[in-house]
Write a protein that holds these residues in place. Sequence first.
Motif, PDB file in Angstrom:
ATOM      1  N   ILE A  31      23.574 -10.222  -1.796  1.00 46.05           N
ATOM      2  CA  ILE A  31      22.354 -10.824  -2.791  1.00 46.05           C
ATOM      3  C   ILE A  31      21.118 -11.572  -1.785  1.00 46.05           C
ATOM      4  O   ILE A  31      20.105 -11.562  -1.866  1.00 46.05           O
ATOM      5  N   ARG A  32      22.088 -12.555  -0.850  1.00 50.57           N
ATOM      6  CA  ARG A  32      21.432 -13.442   0.127  1.00 50.57           C
ATOM      7  C   ARG A  32      20.091 -12.530   0.749  1.00 50.57           C
ATOM      8  O   ARG A  32      18.875 -12.653   0.967  1.00 50.57           O
ATOM      9  N   ALA A  33      20.812 -11.288   1.281  1.00 47.00           N
ATOM     10  CA  ALA A  33      20.068 -10.479   2.130  1.00 47.00           C
ATOM     11  C   ALA A  33      18.721  -9.804   1.413  1.00 47.00           C
ATOM     12  O   ALA A  33      17.831  -9.506   1.816  1.00 47.00           O
ATOM     13  N   VAL A  34      19.110  -9.272   0.101  1.00 43.47           N
ATOM     14  CA  VAL A  34      17.901  -8.968  -0.822  1.00 43.47           C
ATOM     15  C   VAL A  34      16.930  -9.825  -1.108  1.00 43.47           C
ATOM     16  O   VAL A  34      15.679  -9.461  -1.027  1.00 43.47           O
ATOM     17  N   LEU A  35      17.482 -10.997  -1.315  1.00 38.18           N
ATOM     18  CA  LEU A  35      16.545 -12.044  -1.726  1.00 38.18           C
ATOM     19  C   LEU A  35      15.557 -12.362  -0.559  1.00 38.18           C
ATOM     20  O   LEU A  35      14.402 -12.626  -0.505  1.00 38.18           O
ATOM     21  N   GLU A  36      16.190 -12.309   0.657  1.00 38.66           N
ATOM     22  CA  GLU A  36      15.262 -12.477   1.891  1.00 38.66           C
ATOM     23  C   GLU A  36      14.369 -11.340   2.065  1.00 38.66           C
ATOM     24  O   GLU A  36      13.012 -11.692   2.220  1.00 38.66           O
ATOM     25  N   ARG A  37      14.729 -10.131   1.583  1.00 35.86           N
ATOM     26  CA  ARG A  37      13.847  -8.912   1.757  1.00 35.86           C
ATOM     27  C   ARG A  37      12.574  -9.110   0.628  1.00 35.86           C
ATOM     28  O   ARG A  37      11.609  -8.502   0.935  1.00 35.86           O
ATOM     29  N   LEU A  38      13.171  -9.527  -0.524  1.00 34.33           N
ATOM     30  CA  LEU A  38      12.184  -9.770  -1.806  1.00 34.33           C
ATOM     31  C   LEU A  38      11.206 -10.840  -1.277  1.00 34.33           C
ATOM     32  O   LEU A  38      10.133 -11.062  -1.880  1.00 34.33           O
ATOM     33  N   ASN A  39      11.775 -11.723  -0.425  1.00 32.93           N
ATOM     34  CA  ASN A  39      10.912 -12.938  -0.552  1.00 32.93           C
ATOM     35  C   ASN A  39      10.830 -13.799  -1.656  1.00 32.93           C
ATOM     36  O   ASN A  39       9.755 -14.398  -2.117  1.00 32.93           O
TER      37      ASN A  39
END
Length: 122
Positions: free
Chosen positions: A41-49
Amino acid sequence: MEIWINPACSKCRSAISLLDAEGAEYTVRRYLEDVPSADEIRAVLERLNLEPWDITRTGEADARELGLREWARDAESRERWITALAEHPRLIQRPIITADDGTALVARTEDAVREALSRDKD
């Protein structure tokens, strides 16, 4: 590209239909069965900004039970939100498409799906 879906969701089915119509290569992740970890989830949030509260479905029963609408939306509360999403995946906004260029989109509209497709081709 990967798409996180709930098959019961009409927006997810629409996104899949458009991806299929465009001949896109993608992997489906049924995130209610294959629950993303807090790290994912952290990684996706980073990708989503985006922040975790930006992809949280606050109208869900789980959200009401947890009282999410009253939770602070700040750096100190970020991990609490991520934990809630990992423990209650129904709260995650859908569909989410992760493009091969390292970005991601919440693909609730046809335009967002087309944006993901254009990112995947670059």
